[in-house]
Design a protein around this motif. Structure first.
Motif, PDB file in Angstrom:
ATOM      1  N   GLY A  11     -34.733  29.469  33.289  1.00 16.61           N
ATOM      2  CA  GLY A  11     -34.801  28.088  32.818  1.00 16.61           C
ATOM      3  C   GLY A  11     -33.491  27.510  32.335  1.00 16.61           C
ATOM      4  O   GLY A  11     -33.486  26.563  31.567  1.00 16.61           O
ATOM      5  N   ALA A  12     -32.379  28.066  32.765  1.00 14.99           N
ATOM      6  CA  ALA A  12     -31.077  27.519  32.349  1.00 14.99           C
ATOM      7  C   ALA A  12     -30.936  26.083  32.853  1.00 14.99           C
ATOM      8  O   ALA A  12     -31.473  25.718  33.896  1.00 14.99           O
ATOM      9  CB  ALA A  12     -29.945  28.381  32.902  1.00 14.99           C
ATOM     10  N   GLN A  13     -30.236  25.279  32.096  1.00 13.44           N
ATOM     11  CA  GLN A  13     -30.030  23.873  32.425  1.00 13.44           C
ATOM     12  C   GLN A  13     -28.576  23.607  32.762  1.00 13.44           C
ATOM     13  O   GLN A  13     -27.682  24.121  32.103  1.00 13.44           O
ATOM     14  CB  GLN A  13     -30.414  22.992  31.228  1.00 13.44           C
ATOM     15  N   TRP A  14     -28.332  22.788  33.781  1.00 10.60           N
ATOM     16  CA  TRP A  14     -26.987  22.286  34.077  1.00 10.60           C
ATOM     17  C   TRP A  14     -26.654  21.165  33.111  1.00 10.60           C
ATOM     18  O   TRP A  14     -27.548  20.500  32.596  1.00 10.60           O
ATOM     19  CB  TRP A  14     -26.944  21.610  35.444  1.00 10.60           C
ATOM     20  N   ILE A  15     -25.386  20.900  32.979  1.00 18.85           N
ATOM     21  CA  ILE A  15     -24.934  19.637  32.408  1.00 18.85           C
ATOM     22  C   ILE A  15     -23.985  19.039  33.438  1.00 18.85           C
ATOM     23  O   ILE A  15     -23.106  19.739  33.952  1.00 18.85           O
ATOM     24  CB  ILE A  15     -24.276  19.766  31.015  1.00 18.85           C
ATOM     25  N   PRO A  16     -24.173  17.778  33.800  1.00 18.58           N
ATOM     26  CA  PRO A  16     -23.267  17.157  34.771  1.00 18.58           C
ATOM     27  C   PRO A  16     -21.842  17.068  34.221  1.00 18.58           C
ATOM     28  O   PRO A  16     -21.634  16.846  33.024  1.00 18.58           O
ATOM     29  CB  PRO A  16     -23.865  15.765  34.976  1.00 18.58           C
ATOM     30  N   ALA A  17     -20.871  17.223  35.095  1.00 17.84           N
ATOM     31  CA  ALA A  17     -19.455  17.203  34.698  1.00 17.84           C
ATOM     32  C   ALA A  17     -19.065  15.897  34.021  1.00 17.84           C
ATOM     33  O   ALA A  17     -18.178  15.887  33.171  1.00 17.84           O
ATOM     34  CB  ALA A  17     -18.575  17.446  35.923  1.00 17.84           C
ATOM     35  N   HIS A  18     -19.743  14.808  34.345  1.00 18.96           N
ATOM     36  CA  HIS A  18     -19.386  13.510  33.764  1.00 18.96           C
ATOM     37  C   HIS A  18     -19.949  13.310  32.354  1.00 18.96           C
ATOM     38  O   HIS A  18     -19.560  12.380  31.660  1.00 18.96           O
ATOM     39  CB  HIS A  18     -19.858  12.356  34.671  1.00 18.96           C
ATOM     40  N   GLU A  19     -20.840  14.195  31.908  1.00 20.80           N
ATOM     41  CA  GLU A  19     -21.421  14.069  30.561  1.00 20.80           C
ATOM     42  C   GLU A  19     -20.385  14.424  29.496  1.00 20.80           C
ATOM     43  O   GLU A  19     -19.511  15.255  29.703  1.00 20.80           O
ATOM     44  CB  GLU A  19     -22.636  14.981  30.397  1.00 20.80           C
ATOM     45  N   THR A  20     -20.531  13.819  28.356  1.00 18.22           N
ATOM     46  CA  THR A  20     -19.588  14.041  27.257  1.00 18.22           C
ATOM     47  C   THR A  20     -19.907  15.322  26.493  1.00 18.22           C
ATOM     48  O   THR A  20     -21.018  15.861  26.583  1.00 18.22           O
ATOM     49  CB  THR A  20     -19.612  12.856  26.277  1.00 18.22           C
ATOM     50  N   LEU A  21     -18.914  15.781  25.756  1.00 27.93           N
ATOM     51  CA  LEU A  21     -19.075  17.018  24.998  1.00 27.93           C
ATOM     52  C   LEU A  21     -20.101  16.880  23.879  1.00 27.93           C
ATOM     53  O   LEU A  21     -20.772  17.846  23.539  1.00 27.93           O
ATOM     54  CB  LEU A  21     -17.728  17.474  24.442  1.00 27.93           C
TER      55      LEU A  21
END
Length: 142
Positions: A11-21
């Protein structure tokens, strides 16, 4: 044969590269994890962001986590392993690259992550000792 899929945390989730820290930090809090794989626009792995990266690479440097993106923090070549890979391949990958978290991919899609906690639950004492010696001893000499 024990595989990466057998020992991973699903169930790991990605974070899009354009999302902020700051968004990455919120996702880590919500999912109770310390790292997130970063996905490019084509949902390919382009890095991993850790809570430590946010603190040391952004906040401590005086940057605004609401303005800095995950893609800006992604460094180096991302490492991953196929879900069907044997646990020995998992250990080889993590030890040879001195990493503590490893995304697991199946059919080019993220299906889970392997962390030190997952290793501790599934490895023999001898395998765990060898992993710790290689990853931690090597990181102390840097």
């Amino acid at each position: 044969m024990t595989t990466a899929k057998d020992i991973m945390h699903p169930g790991a989730q990605w974070i899009p590269a354009h999302e902020t820290l700051d968004r990455a930090a919120q996702m880590m809090r919500d999912h109770k994890v310390g790292a997130l794989p970063i996905a490019d626009k084509d949902e390919r792995l382009c890095g991993i962001i850790t809570d430590r990266d946010i603190v040391v690479g952004c906040v401590a440097m005086g940057h605004d986590p609401a303005k800095m993106t995950c893609g800006e923090m992604a460094k180096g070549t991302p490492r991953w392993i196929e879900a069907g890979s044997d646990v020995s391949a998992v250990l080889d990958e993590m030890q040879s690259h001195q990493i503590r978290r490893l995304p697991v991919v199946e059919d080019k899609r993220l299906v889970g992550m392997i962390s030190e906690a997952d290793l501790a639950q599934h490895l023999s004492d001898e395998q765990l000792k060898a992993f710790c010696e290689s990853v931690y001893a090597a990181s102390m000499t840097k």
